[in-house]
Write a protein that holds these residues in place. Structure first.
Motif, short mmCIF file in Angstrom:
data_model
loop_
_atom_site.label_atom_id
_atom_site.label_comp_id
_atom_site.label_asym_id
_atom_site.label_seq_id
_atom_site.Cartn_x
_atom_site.Cartn_y
_atom_site.Cartn_z
N TRP A 80 0.80 -1.30 -0.27
CA TRP A 80 -0.05 0.14 0.21
C TRP A 80 0.86 1.14 -0.02
O TRP A 80 0.60 2.08 -0.49
N GLY A 81 1.96 1.24 0.38
CA GLY A 81 3.11 2.26 0.38
C GLY A 81 3.35 2.47 -1.21
O GLY A 81 3.58 3.78 -1.48
N GLY A 82 3.45 1.51 -1.88
CA GLY A 82 4.04 1.81 -3.17
C GLY A 82 2.81 2.21 -4.02
O GLY A 82 3.03 3.04 -4.92
N VAL A 83 1.49 1.81 -3.78
CA VAL A 83 0.32 2.21 -4.65
C VAL A 83 0.25 3.75 -3.88
O VAL A 83 -0.05 4.46 -4.97
N ALA A 84 0.71 4.10 -2.60
CA ALA A 84 0.50 5.66 -2.59
C ALA A 84 1.44 6.57 -3.29
O ALA A 84 1.28 7.71 -3.65
N VAL A 85 2.73 5.98 -3.59
CA VAL A 85 3.67 6.50 -4.32
C VAL A 85 3.30 6.78 -5.97
O VAL A 85 3.88 7.63 -6.52
N LEU A 86 2.47 5.66 -6.41
CA LEU A 86 2.40 5.68 -7.90
C LEU A 86 1.54 7.10 -8.29
O LEU A 86 2.00 7.57 -9.42
N PRO A 87 0.67 7.72 -7.98
CA PRO A 87 0.28 9.06 -8.34
C PRO A 87 1.02 10.06 -8.28
O PRO A 87 1.09 10.96 -9.08
N VAL A 88 2.14 10.09 -7.05
CA VAL A 88 2.99 11.09 -7.22
C VAL A 88 4.01 10.76 -8.42
O VAL A 88 4.65 11.80 -9.13
N ILE A 89 4.47 9.66 -8.59
CA ILE A 89 5.20 9.19 -9.75
C ILE A 89 4.73 9.83 -11.10
O ILE A 89 5.22 10.57 -11.95
N GLY A 90 3.24 9.36 -11.41
CA GLY A 90 2.62 9.71 -12.36
C GLY A 90 2.38 11.45 -12.63
O GLY A 90 3.04 11.89 -13.71
N PHE A 91 2.14 12.32 -11.50
CA PHE A 91 2.26 13.49 -11.55
C PHE A 91 3.45 14.22 -11.76
O PHE A 91 3.65 15.12 -12.76
N VAL A 92 4.62 13.72 -11.21
CA VAL A 92 5.96 14.71 -11.13
C VAL A 92 6.32 14.09 -12.72
O VAL A 92 6.97 14.98 -13.34
N GLY A 93 6.26 12.84 -13.16
CA GLY A 93 6.49 12.34 -14.70
C GLY A 93 5.83 13.45 -15.55
O GLY A 93 6.36 13.59 -16.52
N TRP A 94 4.56 13.54 -15.39
CA TRP A 94 3.80 14.46 -16.41
C TRP A 94 4.28 15.71 -16.53
O TRP A 94 4.39 16.32 -17.41
N LEU A 95 4.55 16.41 -15.08
CA LEU A 95 4.95 17.75 -15.16
C LEU A 95 6.29 17.80 -15.72
O LEU A 95 6.76 18.86 -16.36
N ALA A 96 7.20 16.90 -15.47
CA ALA A 96 8.71 17.00 -15.99
C ALA A 96 8.48 16.58 -17.51
O ALA A 96 9.15 17.46 -18.12
N TYR A 97 7.72 15.94 -18.05
CA TYR A 97 7.45 15.76 -19.53
C TYR A 97 7.06 17.28 -20.23
O TYR A 97 7.40 17.50 -21.13
N MET A 98 6.11 17.85 -19.54
CA MET A 98 5.32 18.94 -19.97
C MET A 98 6.55 19.92 -20.14
O MET A 98 6.56 20.96 -20.86
N SER A 99 7.30 20.24 -18.87
CA SER A 99 8.37 21.23 -18.77
C SER A 99 9.70 20.91 -19.30
O SER A 99 10.64 22.10 -19.72
N TRP A 100 9.91 20.08 -19.84
CA TRP A 100 11.08 19.43 -20.36
C TRP A 100 11.70 20.36 -21.60
O TRP A 100 13.11 20.48 -21.29
N PRO A 101 11.07 20.59 -22.41
CA PRO A 101 11.75 21.66 -23.41
C PRO A 101 12.32 23.18 -22.99
O PRO A 101 13.12 23.52 -23.49
N SER A 102 11.84 23.54 -21.94
CA SER A 102 11.97 24.79 -21.29
C SER A 102 13.26 24.67 -20.23
O SER A 102 13.55 25.85 -19.67
N LEU A 103 13.79 23.51 -20.03
CA LEU A 103 14.42 23.11 -18.80
C LEU A 103 15.96 23.27 -19.31
O LEU A 103 16.37 23.12 -20.44
N GLY A 104 16.82 23.80 -18.45
CA GLY A 104 18.41 23.71 -18.66
C GLY A 104 18.76 22.40 -18.32
O GLY A 104 17.89 21.44 -17.59
N ASN A 105 19.87 21.95 -18.26
CA ASN A 105 20.48 20.61 -17.81
C ASN A 105 20.15 20.39 -16.43
O ASN A 105 19.99 19.26 -16.15
N GLY A 106 20.50 21.44 -15.50
CA GLY A 106 20.17 21.12 -14.13
C GLY A 106 18.84 20.83 -13.71
O GLY A 106 18.72 19.95 -12.96
N GLY A 107 17.92 21.59 -14.20
CA GLY A 107 16.51 21.16 -14.11
C GLY A 107 15.97 19.67 -14.59
O GLY A 107 15.24 19.04 -13.94
#
Length: 129
Positions: A80-107
């Motif tokens: 259940w701890g892993g299940v709780a982390v899955l939406p966080v992974i999805g949200f962070v991954g989605w935002l990372a994909y959306m912001s990727w073109p505007s990021l520098g190497n550090g970001g």
């Protein structure tokens, strides 16, 4: 392109008058990545409505929900701890994909490191290690 008064037109997804209790969308030239094709274009088009919805929510809701899910992921050392982390992974991954073109190497490096950490946490909770 200017209107009769010499002002720029509002973004197509922005409302002309904000509804009571809602924040107006931020001003900007582009909502989508210029010249995007294929998968990126489709993801950006499908993400427009959820991004506007998230922007209209009170600012504290998304961070509080993500922190609660992360704390549950840390505190519960079972499936259940892993299940709780899955939406966080999805949200962070989605935002990372959306912001990727505007990021520098550090970001980009920080987003990859965060996603790697979250995936390892979920894998640990699911018993993969």
């Amino acid at each position: 392109m200017a209107d009769k008064r010499g002002e720029r037109p509002a973004h197509p997804l922005a409302q002309s008058r904000p509804q009571r209790g809602r924040r107006p969308l931020p001003a900007g030239e582009q909502f989508f990545t210029p010249g995007a094709t294929g998968l990126r274009r489709k993801v950006e088009q499908r993400s427009a409505a959820p991004l506007v919805f998230l922007f209209q929510l009170p600012r504290w809701i998304a961070p509080v929900v993500l922190v609660v899910l992360m704390l549950a992921g840390f505190a519960v050392s079972s499936f259940w701890g892993g299940v709780a982390v899955l939406p966080v992974i999805g949200f962070v991954g989605w935002l990372a994909y959306m912001s990727w073109p505007s990021l520098g190497n550090g970001g980009r490096l920080l987003r990859v490191a965060l996603l790697t950490f979250l995936i390892l946490l979920a894998a640990d909770r699911f018993g993969a290690f």
